[in-house]
Design a protein around this motif. Structure first.
Motif, PDB file in Angstrom:
ATOM      1  N   GLU A  72      -0.211  -1.353  -3.922  1.00  0.00           N
ATOM      2  CA  GLU A  72       0.339  -0.036  -4.245  1.00  0.00           C
ATOM      3  C   GLU A  72       1.171   0.489  -3.076  1.00  0.00           C
ATOM      4  N   GLN A  73       0.691   0.278  -1.866  1.00  0.00           N
ATOM      5  CA  GLN A  73       1.450   0.696  -0.676  1.00  0.00           C
ATOM      6  C   GLN A  73       2.775  -0.057  -0.595  1.00  0.00           C
ATOM      7  N   LYS A  94       7.100   7.118 -11.950  1.00  0.00           N
ATOM      8  CA  LYS A  94       5.868   7.110 -12.737  1.00  0.00           C
ATOM      9  C   LYS A  94       6.110   7.747 -14.108  1.00  0.00           C
ATOM     10  N   GLN A 113       5.232   1.360  -3.080  1.00  0.00           N
ATOM     11  CA  GLN A 113       5.737   2.693  -2.745  1.00  0.00           C
ATOM     12  C   GLN A 113       6.665   2.720  -1.527  1.00  0.00           C
ATOM     13  N   ARG A 114       6.699   1.635  -0.802  1.00  0.00           N
ATOM     14  CA  ARG A 114       7.488   1.582   0.425  1.00  0.00           C
ATOM     15  C   ARG A 114       8.959   1.922   0.154  1.00  0.00           C
ATOM     16  N   GLU A 161       8.484  11.021  -2.284  1.00  0.00           N
ATOM     17  CA  GLU A 161       7.482  11.497  -3.245  1.00  0.00           C
ATOM     18  C   GLU A 161       8.121  11.839  -4.584  1.00  0.00           C
ATOM     19  N   LEU A 174       8.973   8.669  -6.464  1.00  0.00           N
ATOM     20  CA  LEU A 174       7.761   8.061  -7.022  1.00  0.00           C
ATOM     21  C   LEU A 174       7.290   8.825  -8.257  1.00  0.00           C
TER      22      LEU A 174
END
Length: 157
Positions: free
Chosen positions: A118-119, A134, A122-123, A127, A130
């Motif tokens: 997950e990290q 989603k 998201q790199r 925010e 993201l």
């Protein structure tokens, strides 16, 4: 400059999602290999962690996959000593599936690996990016779900 039809296909949402899924499976394979787990078996382990003692049919229904696929995966997980089966007390024809201690350990390790993946996902995103991504992915999933339901209604009419 206008894109060629091939370039348009490669840039399609489908191609990008399939490429992402492929890369995820390739990356995941190496991470999960040490645990004796194929990435395709992850949903089964996750479901058994949440709901032990389900039958193969229940597992297939919960994961929306075909029973023969579950049968093969459970056999492999059993061979790797990650799950075990026990006959149902009320119906001996039904086998209930449970995680072994090794399977429980592997499921716990999967949580750590999932957090790491997950990290990686998201790199490089803000925010708000993201949040939008989603929302878009949820909408695509809902669109596919509605399409499937529509097809099923059409088949039954």
């Amino acid at each position: 400059m206008e894109k060629t039809p091939e370039a348009q296909r490669e840039d399609s949402i489908q191609a990008l999602l399939l490429g992402l899924l492929h890369q995820y499976m390739v990356s995941g394979f190496w991470k999960f290999k040490d645990l004796g787990i194929h990435p395709g078996q992850l949903p089964i382990l996750k479901m058994l962690e949440e709901k032990e003692g389900v039958s193969q049919r229940e597992l297939a229904d919960l994961l929306q996959i075909k029973p023969p696929t579950v049968t093969v995966a459970v056999r492999r997980l059993e061979k790797a000593d990650l799950v075990w089966r026990k006959s149902d007390q009320r119906d001996q024809r039904v086998s209930r599936i449970y995680l072994t201690d090794k399977g429980k350990h592997a499921a716990g390790r999967l949580h750590t690996l999932a957090e790491e993946m997950e990290q990686v996902f998201q790199r490089g995103f803000t925010e708000s990016e993201l949040c939008l991504m989603k929302r878009f992915l949820k909408q695509m999933k809902e669109n596919l779900k509605q399409e499937k339901e529509q097809e099923e209604r059409t088949e039954h009419d």
